[in-house]
Motif scaffolding. Structure first.
Motif, mmCIF file in Angstrom:
data_model
loop_
_atom_site.group_PDB
_atom_site.id
_atom_site.type_symbol
_atom_site.label_atom_id
_atom_site.label_comp_id
_atom_site.label_asym_id
_atom_site.label_seq_id
_atom_site.Cartn_x
_atom_site.Cartn_y
_atom_site.Cartn_z
ATOM 1 N N GLY A 273 0.788 -1.220 0.000
ATOM 2 C CA GLY A 273 0.000 0.000 0.000
ATOM 3 C C GLY A 273 0.821 1.272 0.000
ATOM 4 N N ARG B 216 0.630 6.996 0.503
ATOM 5 C CA ARG B 216 -0.052 5.714 0.372
ATOM 6 C C ARG B 216 -0.645 5.568 -1.022
ATOM 7 N N ARG B 217 -0.575 4.367 -1.555
ATOM 8 C CA ARG B 217 -1.228 4.095 -2.829
ATOM 9 C C ARG B 217 -2.703 3.838 -2.565
ATOM 10 N N THR B 218 -3.538 4.448 -3.354
ATOM 11 C CA THR B 218 -4.975 4.331 -3.173
ATOM 12 C C THR B 218 -5.597 3.546 -4.319
ATOM 13 N N ARG C 259 -10.324 7.168 -2.896
ATOM 14 C CA ARG C 259 -9.407 7.689 -1.876
ATOM 15 C C ARG C 259 -9.033 6.652 -0.823
ATOM 16 N N VAL C 260 -9.604 5.479 -0.919
ATOM 17 C CA VAL C 260 -9.311 4.427 0.062
ATOM 18 C C VAL C 260 -7.950 3.812 -0.240
ATOM 19 N N ALA C 261 -7.143 3.614 0.804
ATOM 20 C CA ALA C 261 -5.845 2.967 0.625
ATOM 21 C C ALA C 261 -6.041 1.524 0.181
#
Length: 357
Positions: free
Chosen positions: A24, A62-64, A100-102
């Motif tokens: 992530g 963080r990657r989303t 926008r969720v990781a």
């Protein structure tokens, strides 16, 4: 687990790059002159992360899910897929909701909670999940390896609806035609409503799918040989559909009334160079105005005309191969249900059993 890469520069100097991946998050990289130094740095960083001595957020952005979708859609391999337009539409839907969720925080429960409220049928919901699943599978593989597991695989698939069985009787078909003709002849009828009767007749006469007819262009209509050339069908093949003289005459009248310069489509939409998107609302209103649900609580839909055409051919004695040639079915198992005994043939068999023939 960390990765150590040996690098040899143009001048012959050797260096070692250590790479530590955190699910992530961005990869952590650092270059050293010796392999042991690279291993020590990677070991210490992994230990600090494991023991929570380092805040994961300090490792980089963080990657989303949104980043994953953008990367997936930008890949040339994805763009070359036949269904890319549909993939892009569904992935954009997901990006608007969970973009926008990781990636590490995306769970099967979260995915299901987005799909459950949809009012579409089970197979359509499965397509939403499948589009996101394809994206997550892509970014879980090298060279990305952003996640280790695809949460879509743990989402329970929605059940398929029972197959539609309703067909229209001849008197029902005549009633439907009379209704749509009356609506199209009204003074306040729209540009789309005036084209609807021909589309309905063409769907019934050819037994073809909606999408194949909507994207039909005039250069694929041969009125001299009574043939429609259907390109890029659902089966992936180019096919032909035969039409009778009455349909040829109707198509000629339709071309005179609705063919516009610069628009190649038979069923021209409001935009200059685009076909009609769908007739869904007209189909629903026509069916509701003329029919009631049957004993299975099933209402006729546009696909009912395809069922009706195939069933009538089966009742007339057409073989499986002949029905498949007309309707464009690829599976004989699908067509087999149309060749079942009709009520008339069942009555004849029952009469023979009772010795009444």
């Amino acid at each position: 687990m960390a990765t150590i890469r040996k690098r040899v520069r143009a001048d012959g100097e050797i260096s070692y790059q250590a790479i530590v991946r955190r699910q992530g998050y961005r990869d952590q990289r650092k270059t050293f002159d010796s392999e042991n130094a690279a291993k020590d740095w990677a070991y210490d960083l992994e230990r600090d992360i494991r023991d929570r001595r380092v805040d994961p957020r300090a490792l980089g952005e963080r990657r989303t899910v949104g980043h994953a979708i953008e990367t997936y859609l930008e890949d040339p391999e994805t763009q070359r897929k036949k269904s890319f337009k549909d993939i892009k539409r569904l992935c954009t839907w997901w990006k608007d909701r969970v973009g926008r969720v990781a990636l590490g925080a995306l769970t099967p429960t979260m995915i299901a909670s987005q799909v459950d409220p949809l009012t579409c049928e089970g197979p359509t919901k499965n397509r939403y999940i499948g589009a996101l699943g394809g994206c997550l599978t892509y970014i879980s593989q090298t060279p990305h390896s952003w996640i280790q597991t695809n949460p879509c695989r743990l989402v329970k698939k929605y059940k398929k609806n029972p197959p539609r069985q309703r067909v229209l009787k001849p008197r029902e078909w005549k009633k439907l035609l009379a209704y749509v003709d009356e609506q199209a002849d009204k003074k306040e009828a729209t540009y789309i409503e005036k084209q609807f009767p021909l589309f309905l007749r063409l769907a019934y006469d050819t037994g073809r799918r909606r999408g194949e007819l909507l994207k039909l262009t005039w250069d694929c209509v041969d009125l001299d040989d009574n043939v429609l050339y259907l390109l890029d069908t659902k089966t992936g093949e180019d096919q032909e559909a035969l039409i009778d003289d009455d349909m040829v005459e109707r198509l000629e009248q339709h071309r005179e009334a609705f063919c516009r310069p610069g628009c190649p489509y038979v069923f021209a939409g409001r935009k200059q160079d685009a076909p009609i998107g769908r007739f869904d609302e007209l189909i629903r209103s026509a069916m509701r105005a003329n029919f009631e649900p049957d004993m299975r609580d099933e209402m006729p839909v546009l696909h009912t005309l395809r069922h009706t055409a195939a069933t009538e051919m089966g009742a007339a004695g057409a073989t499986l191969h002949e029905i498949m040639e007309v309707t464009g079915h690829r599976s004989a198992a699908t067509v087999l249900k149309y060749t079942k005994r009709s009520r008339e043939s069942a009555k004849a068999a029952h009469a023979k059993r009772k010795g009444k023939t």
